[in-house]
Design an enzyme around this catalytic site. Structure first.
Site, short mmCIF file in Angstrom:
data_model
loop_
_atom_site.label_atom_id
_atom_site.label_comp_id
_atom_site.label_asym_id
_atom_site.label_seq_id
_atom_site.Cartn_x
_atom_site.Cartn_y
_atom_site.Cartn_z
N HIS A 135 36.32 33.19 24.28
CA HIS A 135 37.09 33.48 25.45
C HIS A 135 37.83 34.82 25.41
O HIS A 135 38.30 35.32 26.42
CB HIS A 135 38.05 32.28 25.58
N HIS A 191 38.28 22.21 21.16
CA HIS A 191 39.15 21.38 22.01
C HIS A 191 38.34 20.18 22.51
O HIS A 191 37.22 20.36 23.01
CB HIS A 191 39.63 22.15 23.25
N TYR A 225 38.02 22.63 32.41
CA TYR A 225 38.22 23.60 31.33
C TYR A 225 37.45 24.88 31.64
O TYR A 225 37.99 25.99 31.55
CB TYR A 225 37.76 22.99 30.00
N ASP A 243 36.03 27.75 21.84
CA ASP A 243 36.45 27.42 23.21
C ASP A 243 35.28 26.95 24.07
O ASP A 243 35.48 26.21 25.05
CB ASP A 243 37.11 28.63 23.88
N GLU A 252 42.92 33.48 19.12
CA GLU A 252 44.00 32.99 19.98
C GLU A 252 44.82 31.97 19.17
O GLU A 252 44.27 31.18 18.39
CB GLU A 252 43.45 32.36 21.27
N HIS A 279 37.97 32.55 16.44
CA HIS A 279 38.72 33.11 17.59
C HIS A 279 40.19 33.18 17.19
O HIS A 279 40.72 32.23 16.61
CB HIS A 279 38.49 32.15 18.77
N HIS A 322 48.65 28.06 28.64
CA HIS A 322 48.87 29.33 29.36
C HIS A 322 48.58 29.25 30.86
O HIS A 322 47.78 29.98 31.42
CB HIS A 322 48.25 30.55 28.67
N ASP A 375 46.12 29.15 19.41
CA ASP A 375 45.84 27.71 19.35
C ASP A 375 44.83 27.39 18.25
O ASP A 375 44.72 26.25 17.81
CB ASP A 375 45.37 27.15 20.70
FE1 FEO Z 1 40.99 30.95 23.69
FE2 FEO Z 1 41.36 27.67 22.64
O1 FEO Z 1 41.75 29.50 22.76
#
Ligand code: FEO
Length: 402
Positions: free
Chosen positions: A154, A232, A199, A173, A87, A85, A31, A89
C-alpha cells in the site's frame, strides 16, 4: 496431521509455519477508515533450519506477538525479520523485537529509507539490514522465501513474500480485512468477502494499476499460492479463487447497475430531494441505496461506491459552502479516486447557494465524470423541483444501465 486450526494456542498454516500475530478487538479507526469490527495484525513465523518472522505488529501489541513467538521458539533465536511494509501497524514492534534479537532485517530498498526515518538505530547501522528485490530468494533450509515487490500496495515500499515449498503468499496489506476474530481461516468464519471489499475500497482503490501490474509479476514468477496469508484479518484458503476473482473485478473497476444517493441535510429539503431522486431510480428498475452521511461511515460508503455505476451527492449550502459532513466525504473520495463512476450534484440553499458547484468541482478533482447541470433548489422543493429530481433519478438509472 496438524496443518491448520488452533493448536495449543497458536495456529500452524503448514508444517513449521505459524501465525504469531495480535488481535486488536478495540481498534475502531485505521487512519480514517472506521473499523467497527476491530482488526488483526498478523505476523508469521517460518521455521526451516533457520527461522524468519514475516511482519511484526502495531507497537502496543508487541508483547502479545512475543508471547506467541515464545510458545514456539526463543525470540532471540530468530535469524531474519522480513519487513514487507514499513507502515507502523506492521513495523511498530520492530524496536521492541530488536531488543531481543540480532535477526537480520530483510526489506525493499524503498523500505530501508522509511526504516531509517522511523528508527534511529536502524540508520546507525546497529541493525543488520539487507535489501531485496523481486525474484530474490532466501534459503532457510527446507523453506525458501521468494520476495515480490508490490510498490503502492500500500506504500512505495510494500512487498509480498512467497513461501515456495508450502505455496503460501504472505500478502501484507493485499487481500486484508479489518476484522477482529479468534479464527484464522476463511472456512472458520462467515463470508468475509464484504469485509475484504470494504478494505480494498478504503485502502487499495487508488492503486488499481499497481495491483494489475502485481498480478503480472505473480504470473511471470510462476506464483500459484495455495494460501494467501495477509497481515490483517483471516487467511484465504477455501475461498482463495473467490478473493482472487474479486480483486481482479475491483482492480478493473467493474460496476453493477447500482446507484447511490449520498447526502446530508440541514432542515430537511436536501433529504426530500434525495428521497425523490432515489424513488425515481428505483422506479426505473435499478438498485438504489440512500446513504445519509451522519448515519453511515465514510468507509462504508466507499465500499458501496466500489461497485456502483453512478451516484449523486447532495448538500445544503451552509455559510456559502458545503455542509461539513459532505466536505469531509468529498475530500476522502478525492484521495481514493474511484474509477469508471458517473455522478451528479444536488442540494438546497437559502440565499447565496454554491454547494452544488463546489460538489461538482470536488467530483471532477476525484476523477469522476460529472453529469451536469446539477440541481440547486431554493428553500424547499415543491412540485416543479420534485419533477426535476425525478428526472435526475431517471438520468442516473439510465447511465447505470449503460
Ligand atoms: Fe499499509 Fe496495514 O498498513
Amino acid at each position: 496431521m496438524i496443518t491448520e486450526g488452533e493448536i495449543n494456542g497458536f495456529v500452524e498454516l503448514a508444517k513449521g509455519v505459524y501465525w504469531v500475530g495480535a488481535i486488536d478487538w478495540n481498534g475502531r479507526d485505521f487512519h480514517g477508515f472506521t473499523t467497527p469490527g476491530g482488526t488483526t495484525y498478523n505476523s508469521y513465523l517460518v521455521i526451516g533450519e533457520k527461522t524468519a518472522l514475516i511482519d511484526t505488529v502495531k507497537a502496543p501489541f508487541a508483547g502479545e506477538m512475543l508471547r506467541r513467538i515464545s510458545q514456539i521458539i526463543d525470540p532471540s533465536k530468530l535469524d531474519y525479520i522480513v519487513v514487507n511494509h514499513m507502515e507502523p501497524d506492521h513495523s511498530g514492534s520492530l524496536a521492541e523485537l530488536k531488543k531481543q534479537t540480532d535477526a537480520k532485517i530483510i526489506i525493499t530498498k524503498r523500505g530501508l529509507d522509511i526504516l531509517n526515518g522511523y528508527f534511529r538505530d536502524a540508520g546507525s547501522e546497529k541493525w543488520d539490514v539487507e535489501t531485496v528485490k523481486t525474484g530474490d530468494q532466501l534459503d532457510l533450509g527446507s523453506k525458501t522465501l521468494i520476495f515480490l515487490e508490490a510498490a503502492m500496495l500500500h506504500w512505495p515500499d510494500s512487498m509480498e513474500t512467497f513461501l515456495k515449498e508450502d505455496r503460501i503468499l504472505f500478502s501484507n496489506d493485499g487481500f486484508g480485512q479489518h476484522i477482529a476474530t479468534s479464527k484464522r481461516y476463511d472456512f472458520e468464519v462467515e463470508d468475509v468477502i464484504p469485509d475484504a471489499a470494504e478494505y480494498y475500497a478504503n485502502i487499495l482503490m487508488p492503486f488499481h494499476m499497481p495491483l494489475l501490474r502485481f498480478f503480472k509479476v505473480l504470473d511471470e514468477q510462476g506464483i500459484e499460492p495455495l494460501q494467501i496469508a495477509p497481515s490483517h484479518g483471516i487467511i484465504w484458503k477455501q475461498d482463495l479463487p473467490k478473493i482472487l476473482a474479486a480483486y481482479r473485478t475491483w482492480a478493473n473497476g467493474e460496476v453493477k447497475e447500482k446507484v447511490l444517493i449520498i447526502y446530508d441535510t440541514m432542515w430537511g429539503s436536501t433529504e426530500i430531494m434525495a428521497n425523490e431522486i432515489a424513488e425515481a431510480v428505483r422506479a426505473a428498475g435499478v438498485e438504489v441505496k440512500l446513504l445519509n452521511l451522519r448515519k453511515n461511515s465514510r468507509s462504508l460508503i466507499m465500499k458501496e461506491i466500489l461497485d456502483a455505476a453512478a451516484f449523486a451527492v447532495g448538500s445544503p449550502t451552509l455559510n456559502n459552502g458545503l455542509f461539513p459532513t459532505v466536505g469531509d466525504f468529498l475530500i476522502y473520495l478525492k484521495g481514493l479516486r474511484p474509477q469508471k463512476k458517473k455522478a451528479l450534484a444536488f442540494g438546497s440553499y437559502g440565499w447565496g447557494g454554491g454547494a452544488v458547484k463546489l460538489i461538482e468541482q470536488e467530483l471532477k478533482d476525484a476523477g469522476v465524470e460529472v453529469l451536469e447541470p446539477g440541481l440547486q433548489v431554493k428553500y424547499r422543493p415543491f412540485e416543479k423541483e420534485l419533477e426535476r429530481c425525478r428526472e435526475l433519478g431517471k438520468e442516473l438509472a439510465t447511465v447505470a444501465k449503460e
